[in-house]
Design a protein around this motif. Structure first.
Motif, PDB file in Angstrom:
ATOM      1  N   SER A 147       8.328  31.050  12.304  1.00  0.00           N
ATOM      2  CA  SER A 147       8.565  30.041  10.950  1.00  0.00           C
ATOM      3  C   SER A 147       9.994  29.405  11.195  1.00  0.00           C
TER       4      SER A 147
ATOM      5  N   GLN B 106       3.055  27.717   6.608  1.00  0.00           N
ATOM      6  CA  GLN B 106       3.655  26.459   6.397  1.00  0.00           C
ATOM      7  C   GLN B 106       3.929  25.666   8.074  1.00  0.00           C
TER       8      GLN B 106
ATOM      9  N   GLU C 283       7.254  38.793   0.069  1.00  0.00           N
ATOM     10  CA  GLU C 283       8.124  38.105  -1.000  1.00  0.00           C
ATOM     11  C   GLU C 283       9.427  38.498  -0.287  1.00  0.00           C
TER      12      GLU C 283
ATOM     13  N   GLY D 192       5.228  28.403  -0.533  1.00  0.00           N
ATOM     14  CA  GLY D 192       6.273  29.162  -0.169  1.00  0.00           C
ATOM     15  C   GLY D 192       7.247  28.621   1.078  1.00  0.00           C
ATOM     16  N   ARG D 193       8.231  29.445   1.281  1.00  0.00           N
ATOM     17  CA  ARG D 193       8.825  28.747   2.367  1.00  0.00           C
ATOM     18  C   ARG D 193       8.179  29.220   3.826  1.00  0.00           C
ATOM     19  N   VAL D 194       7.721  30.206   3.837  1.00  0.00           N
ATOM     20  CA  VAL D 194       6.989  30.785   4.973  1.00  0.00           C
ATOM     21  C   VAL D 194       5.569  30.433   4.882  1.00  0.00           C
TER      22      VAL D 194
ATOM     23  N   GLU E 187      10.189  35.711   2.375  1.00  0.00           N
ATOM     24  CA  GLU E 187      10.308  34.378   1.806  1.00  0.00           C
ATOM     25  C   GLU E 187      11.696  34.398   1.406  1.00  0.00           C
ATOM     26  N   ASP E 188      12.245  35.515   0.921  1.00  0.00           N
ATOM     27  CA  ASP E 188      13.801  35.328   0.610  1.00  0.00           C
ATOM     28  C   ASP E 188      14.424  35.258   2.004  1.00  0.00           C
TER      29      ASP E 188
ATOM     30  N   PRO F 282      12.067  30.577  -2.747  1.00  0.00           N
ATOM     31  CA  PRO F 282      11.034  31.320  -2.189  1.00  0.00           C
ATOM     32  C   PRO F 282       9.790  31.337  -2.816  1.00  0.00           C
ATOM     33  N   GLY F 283       8.804  31.749  -2.231  1.00  0.00           N
ATOM     34  CA  GLY F 283       7.560  31.835  -2.861  1.00  0.00           C
ATOM     35  C   GLY F 283       7.363  33.176  -3.558  1.00  0.00           C
ATOM     36  N   ARG F 284       6.483  33.075  -4.616  1.00  0.00           N
ATOM     37  CA  ARG F 284       6.052  34.543  -5.417  1.00  0.00           C
ATOM     38  C   ARG F 284       4.768  34.553  -5.574  1.00  0.00           C
TER      39      ARG F 284
END
Length: 284
Positions: free
Chosen positions: A230, A112, A24, A61-63, A27-28, A36-38
């Motif tokens: 990423s 991703q 997480e 998520g982003r990543v 993601e931030d 951002p994914g959670r």
């Protein structure tokens, strides 16, 4: 052995918490327009006997396109199919007394960005009245391979092995190469890592310490690769390559993976067992 089982289950849970927090945080750091994914966290139960676990899945998520980090502690009586499989592996006394206990963490990440490698990791302890053992490992599954990433991942895994036994890395690397091979495709599903099972040297503390070090090596082995790759730009052709490669992962896990078979045979939550499957894949 009750205290040892509890220590193992607690460690696997703590490792799960550490990895979830690290993912997480990644993601931030990734930035971008998307949120951002959670992780969505769901308790799991077994259809048979007792115990359960925690299924933690992040989607979109982003990543991470999809990543699952599952923890479980289960117990009960092995169903006939699982009992037969354990007897074939030489587990003593399992036919007369099919009780079991198991705990572990299982992780699969699908990314991703096609340049960022997919990855698998698990560590676990299994107990029956006649035996106990540890198992696990980690392997890297890039859709687009970078030799320097493969080298970093293997070097970090070796750093977890060498302090315990200088022969472990070569032995468990070879085991991973054999275990994660897809016979009907005539190729490996990724670039390997380490894999071990049935680890019982007669010294529970020694084997538990090694298993902990393998689990602790995962984030330094994988996180720098995920973060760096990423950020790269990618094309539609790269995405197509990624989706086709994911088909290998799906085929392996549905046809050959021992953990998938065991989870379904012992009545564990099928969504948790099949968490490893990619969100999208493609076959030519």
């Amino acid at each position: 052995m009750d205290d040892q089982r509890q220590r193992a289950a607690t460690w696997f849970h703590e490792l799960r918490d550490r990895i979830v927090a690290a993912f997480e945080a990644l993601e931030d750091r990734a930035g971008g327009d998307a949120a951002p994914g959670r992780f969505e966290v769901t308790p799991t139960t077994r259809a048979n006997d007792g115990g359960g676990g925690i299924m933690s899945v992040m989607r979109g998520g982003r990543v991470f396109e999809k990543v699952g980090v599952n923890w479980s502690e289960v117990h009960g009586t092995l169903q006939p199919a699982a009992q037969k499989a354990m007897a074939a592996r030489g587990v003593p006394g399992i036919e007369a007394d099919p009780r079991f206990w198991a705990s572990g963490i299982s992780l699969v990440a699908h990314m991703q960005n096609p340049h960022a490698p997919a990855v698998h990791m698990n560590t676990r302890m299994f107990w029956t009245p006649g035996a106990w053992w540890f198992g696990g490992g980690a392997d890297l599954n890039p859709c687009i391979e970078y030799p320097e990433d493969t080298e970093h991942f293997h070097r970090t895994m070796q750093s977890a092995c060498d302090p315990h036994d200088e022969g472990y890395y070569d032995r468990f690397k070879a085991w991973a190469d054999e275990y994660f091979f897809i016979p009907h495709r005539g190729r490996a599903r990724g670039v390997g890592g380490i894999f071990f099972d049935d680890l019982n040297n007669g010294d529970w503390e020694r084997d538990f310490a090694f298993t902990r070090d393998v689990g602790s090596a995962f984030l330094p082995a994988f996180l720098p690769l995920a973060e760096a790759r990423s950020r790269q730009t990618f094309s539609e052709e790269d995405r197509d390559t990624q989706l086709i490669h994911r088909g290998l992962y799906a085929e392996y896990n549905l046809v050959y993976d021992r953990g998938t078979k065991f989870g379904l045979e012992t009545g564990h939550n099928p969504d948790a067992v099949l968490m490893s499957l990619p969100p999208l894949a493609k076959w030519v």
